[in-house]
Enzyme design. Structure first.
Site, PDB file in Angstrom:
ATOM      1  N   GLU A  53      34.745 -33.064  27.709  1.00 61.22           N
ATOM      2  CA  GLU A  53      33.732 -32.043  27.417  1.00 61.22           C
ATOM      3  C   GLU A  53      33.515 -32.079  25.905  1.00 61.22           C
ATOM      4  O   GLU A  53      34.430 -31.801  25.137  1.00 61.22           O
ATOM      5  CB  GLU A  53      34.298 -30.701  27.869  1.00 61.22           C
ATOM      6  CG  GLU A  53      33.422 -29.514  27.699  1.00 61.22           C
ATOM      7  CD  GLU A  53      34.185 -28.215  28.035  1.00 61.22           C
ATOM      8  OE1 GLU A  53      35.117 -28.234  28.879  1.00 61.22           O
ATOM      9  OE2 GLU A  53      33.868 -27.201  27.414  1.00 61.22           O
ATOM     10  N   ASP A  64      34.044 -18.382  21.516  1.00 61.80           N
ATOM     11  CA  ASP A  64      35.182 -19.152  21.027  1.00 61.80           C
ATOM     12  C   ASP A  64      36.092 -18.352  20.097  1.00 61.80           C
ATOM     13  O   ASP A  64      35.626 -17.589  19.262  1.00 61.80           O
ATOM     14  CB  ASP A  64      34.688 -20.405  20.302  1.00 61.80           C
ATOM     15  CG  ASP A  64      34.161 -21.437  21.277  1.00 61.80           C
ATOM     16  OD1 ASP A  64      34.916 -21.799  22.205  1.00 61.80           O
ATOM     17  OD2 ASP A  64      32.999 -21.847  21.147  1.00 61.80           O
TER      18      ASP A  64
END
Lengths: 268, 402
Positions: A53, A64
């Site tokens: 990924e 994140d």
């Protein structure tokens, strides 16, 4: 949704027949450098990662935690842009591993929605994970994916309601990304108990493979998740090793070791 | 909103033409749905509206007055200029209108903790104030750079009982404070309400925050009719995220002869690249959960904004402004730092009112528009905040030793 025959889709058929989970490794393009990123990915693959990924580093990554934020900041400072992302997709896919891009929506819109899909497929990519694209805003993206035949992967959260679940899973192809907990990416001491029940909820309404991300960082955690999920996604743990290493050689060596340990984990 | 509005919102809920919507992690959808439902219910609930009105009357100090700025107007082509005095509200700006509304909604939703982002500290102070009043836990995210520039407001928030968390990620300013607040919200959404301070962010924030600020325009419209006997020719307001502007614009949208003019922060000038004029100098994109005009580069990375005014120093803008701009119902112009500071000084010396530097951008706009329209024109300007917080910046700018 139509299941496109991508390397990613074929991987999950294979791991299913091998009665194990797939191991998916995450790295932002341009991290630790534009030239270094393919070396880290090669180390992941050598260690046993099944699919990669690739993150499109973005200035405002609200899903994140600090580890990936710092990596994305560094990648942006390195001048990483869309062409570097697609270059990395190309070199990764050339290793024979299924490759997906993980990107916030704005870089796609900026690049051009259809153009992003064509460029991904031209580079040999399989699909795109879009952590901040809601299904309500997905009409143009859905058209692009049908046109270019790439897998669209959405995230399901523990808070996703029963009534909403099928609306999202029916838009997915390739696999469904199950967020193990309410929170952002990062390493954690244990995998949330919510993950198992979330995967069960998803499975009750969808036949697609389900991969679990957020908070998986060790071989033992991967083994635990592999008992109930089709895929295990690891990102921050790899990145942290690079950040903690003095040289890229050392970082790659440690990434290879972690990948091997995780790879053993997903095999039970 | 009346059925006859000429700018009917898109049929899809939460959109303004191509702008607005929801670009957020799936984890937040449930909370946004809950918030949208709570807002809609409250909007139609006389009990809620009465409670909020009473708070505004007895705590905020509403209605805020309008003041005619006669001496200032001499420097603006002689047009009549009326100031809507949001600076006289408790906590010193329009921000309290939204904060009290959302804090009441927080209690209705059974949540006990609010989080907020702040740039200059005005929204943080207002949030901490509302939290103290209503017994809510309050955490304010503030860019580390801003905590240094605005240490007085950090102290105010702490005195009010809030926790202030300096944000060290990214550019360490408002944009990153919003990112960090969203990360907190994703993690603690069960117990926590994100009290967003402007008309940006995912649906329902742009509509909800606008609805809480509409009182500015509703009052001002009545005051213009009763005290001046006519509607203004133009309404001016500064635009960062755009909350004070949409608050005063919105009740006038159907008055098609009233020009709506937003003044953006031109920083060192748009051509310099160092500005925060998102509509004047940006392009459509997605930032912080909504599609709108954004300052961004060719890869879609958000570009850092620049302005002498911390409250306008934001690389996005509310999606409804993007729409009003595109359909031509509102105009947006950029005012650079020097023009704003000239107007700041002028209002202080001609009217005895020290405005916030944010507001000074609107005042500089009035000086230009007033000259364009001439002495028969009537302008209404949202004096969105007072300048006490800006004394240090202004003293530095004008070379006054502290």
């Amino acid at each position: 949704m139509v299941e496109f025959d991508t390397p990613l889709a074929r991987l999950f058929s294979r791991t299913k027949s091998e009665k194990r989970a797939a191991l998916i490794g995450y790295l932002p393009a341009g991290f630790p450098t534009i030239e270094g990123a393919p070396r880290v990915i090669a180390a992941m693959v050598e260690g046993g990662v099944d699919a990669i990924e690739i993150g499109f580093p973005y200035s405002d990554p609200v899903m994140d935690g600090p580890i990936i934020q710092d990596a994305a900041d560094q990648a942006i400072k390195n001048g990483t842009g869309a062409s570097d992302v697609f270059d990395l997709v190309k070199s990764t896919a050339a290793l024979g591993v299924p490759t997906v891009v993980m990107t916030y929506w704005n870089p796609i819109e900026r690049y051009g929605v259809d153009e992003f899909g064509s460029a991904l497929m031209a580079a040999g990519g399989s699909g795109v994970i879009t952590p901040d694209l809601t299904i309500e805003e997905s009409a143009r993206w859905a058209q692009a994916s049908v046109k270019s035949q790439f897998n669209r992967i959405y995230v399901i959260a523990p808070s996703t309601s029963e009534s909403r679940m099928p609306l999202v899973t029916s838009q997915c192809s390739g696999f469904i990304y199950a967020a193990s907990l309410m929170g952002v990416t990062g390493t954690r001491n244990s995998v949330s108990g919510d993950a198992r029940s979330l995967v069960a909820r998803i499975r009750s309404g969808s036949d697609l493979p389900v991969a679990v991300g957020l908070g998986v960082s060790t071989g033992d955690q991967a083994r635990e998740v592999a008992q109930y999920a089709d895929g295990v996604i690891v990102g921050s743990a790899f990145i942290r090793l690079i950040q903690q290493s003095a040289t890229i050689e050392e970082g790659c060596e440690r990434v290879r070791e972690l990948a091997a340990s995780l790879s053993a984990g997903v095999r039970g | 909103m009346s059925q006859t509005t000429p700018i009917a919102e898109s049929e899809i809920i939460g959109h303004f033409g191509p702008y607005g919507g929801r670009f957020v992690p799936e984890a937040l959808i449930g909370a946004l749905d809950q918030l949208a439902a709570a807002h809609l219910a409250a909007k139609n609930d006389p009990t809620f509206q009465a409670e909020l009105s009473e708070l505004h009357r007895t705590y905020t100090g509403r209605p805020s007055i309008i003041t005619e700025a006669k001496r200032f107007a001499e420097h603006a082509g002689g047009a009549r200029i009326f100031l809507k005095r949001e600076d006289l509200n408790h906590t010193g700006s329009h921000k309290i209108n939204n904060v009290l509304g959302q804090a009441l909604l927080t209690k209705r939703m059974g949540k006990k903790r609010i989080i907020a982002e702040t740039g200059a500290g005005q929204h943080g102070v207002a949030s901490a104030t509302a939290a103290a009043l209503m017994g809510l836990e309050c955490v304010v995210y503030m860019g580390e750079e801003d905590t240094k520039r605005q240490s007085l407001n950090v102290a105010r928030m702490k005195l009010l009982g809030a926790e202030v968390i300096p944000v060290t990620q990214g550019s360490k300013t408002l944009k990153d404070a919003i990112n960090e607040a969203m990360r907190d919200w994703v993690t603690n959404v069960e117990t926590t309400h994100y009290l967003l301070g402007t008309v940006a962010g995912p649906y329902p924030f742009p509509e909800m925050v606008r609805d809480f600020h509409r009182i500015i325009g509703v009052e001002a419209r009545e005051q213009m009719l009763s005290e001046v006997g006519r509607l203004p020719d133009a309404i001016l307001a500064c635009v960062g995220g755009g909350s004070n502007a949409i608050g005063i614009f919105h009740p006038f949208i159907e008055d098609v002869n009233v020009r709506l003019i937003g003044l953006e922060a031109g920083g060192s000038g748009i051509d310099s690249g160092k500005h925060a004029a998102t509509i004047s100098g940006g392009t459509p994109g997605v930032l912080h959960g909504t599609r709108t005009y954004v300052l961004q580069d060719k890869n879609g990375q958000t570009v850092e904004s620049h302005s002498i005014s911390a409250g306008l120093d934001y690389p996005g803008v509310g999606p409804e402004h993007a729409y009003l701009h595109d359909i031509g119902r509102a105009e947006y112009r950029a005012i650079n730092d020097d023009q704003a500071m000239e107007a700041f000084s002028l209002l202080s010396k001609t009217e005895g009112i020290i405005p916030a530097i944010e507001t000074a951008h609107a005042l500089a706009g009035a000086m230009i528009i007033g000259r364009e329209l001439g002495p028969d024109a009537v302008l209404l300007l949202n004096l969105s905040g007072r300048g006490d917080k800006d004394v240090q910046t202004a003293a530095q700018y004008f070379g006054i030793p502290l």
